[in-house]
Design an enzyme around this catalytic site. Structure first.
Site, PDB file in Angstrom:
ATOM      1  N   GLU A 196      -5.860  -8.182  -1.204  1.00 17.03           N
ATOM      2  CA  GLU A 196      -6.251  -8.677   0.343  1.00 17.03           C
ATOM      3  C   GLU A 196      -7.727  -7.760   0.100  1.00 17.03           C
ATOM      4  OE1 GLU A 196      -4.678  -5.425   3.223  1.00 17.03           O
ATOM      5  OE2 GLU A 196      -2.506  -5.817   2.729  1.00 17.03           O
ATOM      6  N   GLU A 239       0.485  -1.012  -0.348  1.00 19.90           N
ATOM      7  CA  GLU A 239      -0.104  -0.148  -0.165  1.00 19.90           C
ATOM      8  C   GLU A 239       0.930   1.126   0.433  1.00 19.90           C
ATOM      9  OE1 GLU A 239      -2.778  -0.597   3.662  1.00 19.90           O
ATOM     10  OE2 GLU A 239      -3.421  -1.575   1.965  1.00 19.90           O
TER      11      GLU A 239
HETATM   12  C1  BGP Z   1      -4.348  -3.094   4.866  1.00 19.83           C
HETATM   13  C2  BGP Z   1      -2.782  -3.135   5.415  1.00 19.83           C
HETATM   14  C3  BGP Z   1      -2.851  -4.828   6.461  1.00 19.83           C
HETATM   15  C4  BGP Z   1      -3.952  -5.215   6.782  1.00 19.83           C
HETATM   16  C5  BGP Z   1      -5.286  -4.404   6.811  1.00 19.83           C
HETATM   17  C6  BGP Z   1      -6.795  -4.337   7.558  1.00 19.83           C
HETATM   18  O1  BGP Z   1      -4.061  -1.629   4.749  1.00 19.83           O
HETATM   19  O2  BGP Z   1      -2.213  -3.889   4.822  1.00 19.83           O
HETATM   20  O3  BGP Z   1      -1.795  -4.637   6.974  1.00 19.83           O
HETATM   21  O4  BGP Z   1      -4.092  -5.148   8.392  1.00 19.83           O
HETATM   22  O5  BGP Z   1      -5.244  -3.526   6.104  1.00 19.83           O
HETATM   23  O6  BGP Z   1      -6.520  -3.399   8.236  1.00 19.83           O
HETATM   24  P1  BGP Z   1      -7.027  -3.464   9.555  1.00 19.83           P
HETATM   25  O7  BGP Z   1      -6.225  -4.563  10.537  1.00 19.83           O
HETATM   26  O8  BGP Z   1      -6.699  -2.311  10.539  1.00 19.83           O
HETATM   27  O9  BGP Z   1      -8.529  -4.044   9.784  1.00 19.83           O
END
Ligand code: BGP
Length: 470
Positions: free
Chosen positions: A362, A169
């Site tokens: 993701e 990201e």
């Molecule tokens: C993205 C990241 C991840 C992940 C995901 C979910 O931005 O790359 O590392 O964790 O978000 O976010 P969160 O864990 O805050 O729910």
């Protein structure tokens, strides 16, 4: 039509959110070791309230975890290498052998189950020393330090890892300068010039990593990755349309450079309006011509935007507080708007602009889960809500493929429960595998299959047919 024959189904994790063992086998501190509250302020050193220090103990349980991924039939496992396991302060001349051995063992396990690795080289876990000494990516010397690290990975894992992501990201730098860019200056004291200079250095480093990776092994496929920020205008007012155009350009800024090899046409006016000029050398411009092989992105939700701040309700999206709620979307328990069709839209939009293969790196639902007895002496979670979320997104991803978009694969985020990124908690669970860990750090760390485990196994086994034919 089902999914393409070689579609890469799997799951994704990040070292700092699952490994734990934050000071074992020579690992140096990473910026995550001083971020006990995710996006919250940093601490001076590691503190006992930081769940990431122990993680889900994947460092010691990776064999069991990857065996479960194998049982689900994963074709691909996206994981990150912790930079500070390989170079504890980022500046050593020689890499830490124990760190490299750990990832070799991870690759051994993947090979055992026929799982293709997809390695994120840097996932929000820069060595802390580089943040403290250089202010991270503000400093041009970071480019060489990063490339030294890349070279070690490309050479050591040659022939074993084909798919790479240079930075997780990368566009989150603008909103999370410490977590994403290791910039050790509070956000309200950070100048716009320094922020964009850091962006530039990171983009040059990413392009040079693509070049280096191809030189070391022409078989390598090296992708860039962005937060797939998807924004709709709150109203048809042309001012709202222009507002969205502007926010979209935040994303295209990063993608145009990484996929078209040069700063976009709107960069000049942006820099002028911000009143800044950054240092871009001729050599940098040449370096940027090394474009990425594919675009990976994360997609969880969409939001609305308006030029009139008095309109709409603020969305609880973590990334951009100015965004607005969409009255047509439902929300997760964390206020993230749920919009499966937005995934089809995002895939089409990115493909139309870049015509590069896309990877949904993701996607998933962070939710509170309740462990119950399964009647056979073990435990499970009836996570129908997660199945429903994933199913709808998979259907829309398939629609995009029917539209003609080239989608390489899908890795469900946090395929095993892990510590969340934005809030550093364990209650926000994404996994198909439950981890017995509580918010106070107690728990056995035992793993249990949720209902979604068997469901996702069937998705992979039938190449999506079980979802499409329902
Ligand atoms: C993205 C990241 C991840 C992940 C995901 C979910 O931005 O790359 O590392 O964790 O978000 O976010 P969160 O864990 O805050 O729910």
């Amino acid at each position: 039509m089902a999914f393409p024959k070689d579609f890469l189904w799997g799951g994704a994790t990040a070292a700092n959110q699952c490994e734990g063992a934050y000071d074992e086998d020579g690992k140096g501190l990473s910026i995550q070791d001083v971020l006990p509250h995710g996006f919250g302020p940093r601490t001076k050193g590691p503190t006992s309230d930081n769940l990431k220090l122990k993680g889900i103990d994947h460092y010691h349980r990776y064999k069991e975890d990857i065996a479960l991924f194998g049982e689900m039939g994963f074709k691909v496992y996206r994981f990150s290498v912790a930079w500070s396991r390989i170079f504890p302060t980022g500046e050593e001349c020689e890499p830490n052998e124990a760190g490299l051995k750990f990832y070799e063992s991870v690759l051994d396990e993947c090979e055992k189950y026929g799982i293709e690795p997809l390695v994120t080289i840097s996932h929000y876990e820069t060595p802390l020393a580089l943040a403290e000494k250089y202010n991270g990516w503000i400093d041009r010397r970071m480019i060489d330090l990063y490339l030294k690290y890349c070279k070690v990975l490309f050479e050591r894992f040659k022939g074993r890892v084909k798919y790479w992501i240079t930075f997780n990201e990368i566009n989150s730098l603008l909103r999370q300068p410490f977590m994403s860019g290791a910039i050790n200056i509070p956000k309200d004291q950070l100048s716009t010039k320094d922020l964009y200079q850091a962006m530039h250095h990171e983009l040059v480093a990413s392009a040079l990593a693509v070049k280096l990776g191809h030189e070391i092994d022409p078989e390598n496929r090296i992708g860039c990755m962005v937060v797939g920020i998807t924004i709709y205008p709150l109203t048809p007012n042309p001012d709202d349309i222009l507002k969205v155009m502007d926010l979209d350009n935040d994303l295209y800024f990063f993608l145009d450079i990484q996929c078209r090899g040069a700063y976009p046409y709107f960069a000049k006016r942006r820099f002028e309006e911000m009143g800044i000029s950054i240092d871009i050398t001729q050599e940098d411009r040449r370096a940027l011509r090394n474009t990425a092989d594919f675009i990976a992105f994360s997609y969880y939700s969409s939001n609305c935007a308006t030029a009139d701040p008095s309109l709409g309700e603020p969305s609880r999206s973590n990334m951009t507080p100015e965004l607005r709620k969409n009255p047509y979307s439902s929300v997760s328990e964390w206020g993230w708007q749920i919009d499966p069709k937005g995934l089809r839209y995002t895939l089409n939009r990115l493909y139309a602009r870049y015509q590069l293969p896309l990877f949904v790196a993701e996607n998933g639902l962070g939710a509170k889960d309740h462990l119950i007895e399964d009647g056979k002496g073990s435990y499970t979670v009836n996570d129908d809500y997660r199945i429903a979320y994933m199913k709808e997104h998979i259907i829309q991803m398939h629609e995009a493929i029917l539209d003609g978009v080239d989608v390489m694969g899908y890795t469900a985020w946090g395929c095993i429960d892990l510590i969340s990124c934005s809030t550093a908690e364990i209650e926000k669970r994404y996994g198909m595998i439950y981890v017995d860990l509580n918010s106070d750090g107690s728990g056995t760390m035992n793993r249990y299959k949720k209902k979604s485990f068997e469901w996702y196994r069937e998705v992979i086994e039938t190449n999506g047919a079980n979802v499409l034919n329902q």
